[in-house]
Design an enzyme around this catalytic site. Structure first.
Site, PDB file in Angstrom:
ATOM      1  N   SER A 255       0.837  -1.191   0.000  1.00 50.06           N
ATOM      2  CA  SER A 255       0.000   0.000   0.000  1.00 50.06           C
ATOM      3  C   SER A 255       0.871   1.240   0.000  1.00 50.06           C
ATOM      4  O   SER A 255       1.778   1.372   0.825  1.00 50.06           O
ATOM      5  CB  SER A 255      -0.909   0.018   1.232  1.00 50.06           C
ATOM      6  OG  SER A 255      -1.545   1.276   1.381  1.00 50.06           O
ATOM      7  N   LYS A 256       0.580   2.135  -0.931  1.00 49.94           N
ATOM      8  CA  LYS A 256       1.309   3.401  -0.986  1.00 49.94           C
ATOM      9  C   LYS A 256       1.110   4.182   0.313  1.00 49.94           C
ATOM     10  O   LYS A 256       2.020   4.837   0.817  1.00 49.94           O
ATOM     11  CB  LYS A 256       0.801   4.219  -2.179  1.00 49.94           C
ATOM     12  CG  LYS A 256       1.438   5.597  -2.349  1.00 49.94           C
ATOM     13  CD  LYS A 256       2.801   5.516  -2.973  1.00 49.94           C
ATOM     14  CE  LYS A 256       3.288   6.900  -3.405  1.00 49.94           C
ATOM     15  NZ  LYS A 256       4.613   6.864  -3.996  1.00 49.94           N
ATOM     16  N   ARG A 257      -0.101   4.070   0.881  1.00 50.55           N
ATOM     17  CA  ARG A 257      -0.394   4.799   2.113  1.00 50.55           C
ATOM     18  C   ARG A 257       0.484   4.326   3.272  1.00 50.55           C
ATOM     19  O   ARG A 257       0.730   5.057   4.211  1.00 50.55           O
ATOM     20  CB  ARG A 257      -1.874   4.641   2.483  1.00 50.55           C
ATOM     21  CG  ARG A 257      -2.786   5.627   1.769  1.00 50.55           C
ATOM     22  CD  ARG A 257      -4.245   5.289   1.978  1.00 50.55           C
ATOM     23  NE  ARG A 257      -4.626   4.143   1.153  1.00 50.55           N
ATOM     24  CZ  ARG A 257      -5.867   3.685   1.061  1.00 50.55           C
ATOM     25  NH1 ARG A 257      -6.824   4.240   1.759  1.00 50.55           N
ATOM     26  NH2 ARG A 257      -6.149   2.656   0.290  1.00 50.55           N
ATOM     27  N   ASP A 265       8.548   5.147  -7.552  1.00 54.02           N
ATOM     28  CA  ASP A 265       9.431   5.216  -6.385  1.00 54.02           C
ATOM     29  C   ASP A 265      10.659   4.324  -6.572  1.00 54.02           C
ATOM     30  O   ASP A 265      11.781   4.709  -6.213  1.00 54.02           O
ATOM     31  CB  ASP A 265       8.683   4.768  -5.124  1.00 54.02           C
ATOM     32  CG  ASP A 265       7.578   5.728  -4.720  1.00 54.02           C
ATOM     33  OD1 ASP A 265       7.688   6.914  -5.048  1.00 54.02           O
ATOM     34  OD2 ASP A 265       6.604   5.277  -4.086  1.00 54.02           O
TER      35      ASP A 265
END
Length: 484
Positions: A255-257, A265
């Site tokens: 998850s990017k969060r 990235d």
């Protein structure tokens, strides 16, 4: 396979970055099409305007192009079944929804938000899973017409069978059977006339001739609903390939969060795009044999749906580093220099060091380009260090023995006329032989003197060649003064 020509699609929503799972879906769809001599289609599903992120479409285009996943049909190049942007295909969905109403496979629903919320509250209080209660399923044609004439807002819902089971086949998970009683009468067309994702997805896939649908396993539960739509229209059901999720660990999805890296990235962190794509291919797919390093063409040649696992794949940063290191080693010296130079320049600002020589030292010792700045941060100036750094049990050195070693090395280095790694090596190893000492007794102190560090990308001889004659001699003299 029941289709003679394979047509796959990647249909992302422009809602931000390209996460690893998204790119893997695109890759598998691409590999499947290309391995069968088929067509790979890009479709942008942009109907969720609230979640749309500016510039996200460009991220999709750039990522696919960078990784070599070039589409045969798509928004920018067109094709025979366009438009390839979902918001530009809106005109046809209402007609298809009304066709389902006529066939008895869908119905008008006039329930307002208040009633639906009331039903949901009662269901939750009773411990039931929230779902539509079928209130409008059995309205008479006269009742429906009266509500339409009165201008009451409506949605169109899919009429699910209430008895029996639905079975479908997935190439990864096999045959899956679902009890029809568990299927909710999902909305197909919203009050504003816009289709829901589930409905538009089916209609678009059919009208674009998609034969094989590659997507995440989170869509397995929706597949019976899709198939009932295909059957109601009399359309041929595509071949399904559902892929298990990519996990951070045994219990958490990437998850990017949560700070997990997206494709952008990873590239920004110094991973080569070819290595990232190679690694992502292996997240949930096992090729035949032991090969792990694949070019894109080799992936196309080797790809087989049978190699896709139904078990979740764990994202292993160390495995990605290993693959990336393999790609870095395989670069030509010039290619590596070009890629390494911006990273060297993050900490090397002076002009005296031989950065081509330095790149040659780094190539065999670097796994990710982002390793470079810290590895070479001593090139401009030796950092302040304690003389205790000269103590090494492995090399059997102390500050006292290191002083002796450097004092004996200095005149030998001063006598080297042709300042190359080869000539420096010859001179110092002649000294080692003459003194009858171990290599590390002399070379470890030289490394520390030149770098102020215990570990460097190269040894003392290589660092001499990188730093140049005058800087190397100056640093050795400074180290002798420090130890004295």
């Amino acid at each position: 396979m029941k289709f003679t020509t394979v047509r796959t699609r990647f249909a992302p929503s422009p809602t931000g970055y390209m996460h690893v799972g998204n790119l893997r879906t695109a890759l598998y769809a691409f590999l499947l099409a290309k391995s069968k001599g088929g067509t790979f289609i890009l479709r942008i599903e942009d109907t969720d305007q609230e979640r749309q992120v500016e510039g996200a479409v460009d991220i999709i285009y750039n990522t696919l192009r960078e990784t070599g996943l070039v589409w045969d049909e798509g928004p920018d190049i067109g094709g025979p079944v366009g438009p390839y942007i979902q918001s530009q295909r809106m005109g046809m969905f209402k007609d298809y929804a009304l066709e389902l109403v006529e066939k008895g496979a869908a119905y008008y629903c006039f329930c307002d938000k208040e009633r639906l919320e009331e039903v949901r509250t009662v269901q939750q209080a009773s411990g039931m899973a929230p779902r539509y209660d079928g209130h409008c399923r059995h309205l008479t044609p006269e009742e429906i017409q009266a509500k339409l004439d009165a201008g009451i807002p409506y949605v169109i819902r899919q009429k699910m069978p209430t008895q029996g089971t639905v079975t479908f086949h997935d190439e990864v998970y096999g045959d899956i059977t679902v009890d029809c009683a568990e299927l909710d009468d999902q909305i197909l067309l919203k009050t504003d006339g816009m289709p829901t994702y589930n409905f538009a997805n089916v209609v678009d896939d059919h009208t674009m001739g998609i034969t094989h649908v590659v997507r995440g396993s989170e869509y397995l539960s929706s597949t019976p609903k899709y198939n009932l739509l295909y059957e109601a229209f009399g359309w041929e059901v595509p071949v399904y390939i559902h892929c298990a999720p990519v996990m951070k660990d045994a219990t958490h999805k990437l998850s990017k969060r949560n700070g997990d890296a997206s494709y952008e990235d990873l590239v920004a962190a110094g991973y080569l795009k070819e290595a990232v794509l190679n690694y992502i291919a292996l997240l949930g797919w096992s090729p035949k044999g032991d090969q792990e390093i694949f070019s894109l063409q080799e992936l196309i040649d080797a790809f087989d749906i049978a190699g896709i696992s139904k078990s979740p794949a764990i994202f292993d940063p160390q495995k990605l580093r290993f693959i990336n290191a393999s790609y870095l080693r395989a670069l030509s010296a010039e290619e590596f220099y070009d890629k390494a130079l911006p990273w060297m320049r993050r900490t090397v600002h002076g002009q005296s060091a031989d950065l081509r020589e330095l790149a040659g030292v780094l190539q065999a010792r670097c796994e990710v380009l982002s390793d470079i700045p810290e590895q070479v941060d001593f090139i401009d100036a030796v950092p302040d260090y304690d003389a205790g750094l000269y103590t090494s049990k492995k090399m059997k050195t102390t500050p006292q023995t290191s002083l002796e070693a450097l004092e004996k090395a200095l005149p030998v280095l001063e006598g080297v006329q042709n300042w190359t790694a080869g000539d420096i090596h010859e001179a110092l190893f002649a000294l080692i032989e003459r003194l009858g000492v171990k290599n590390g007794w002399l070379l470890y102190p030289l490394r520390v003197a030149l770098s102020g560090k215990q570990f460097t990308p190269g040894g003392g001889i290589e660092l001499c060649a990188v730093l140049g004659r005058e800087e190397s001699l100056r640093r050795v003299r400074d180290a002798i003064a420090k130890l004295s």
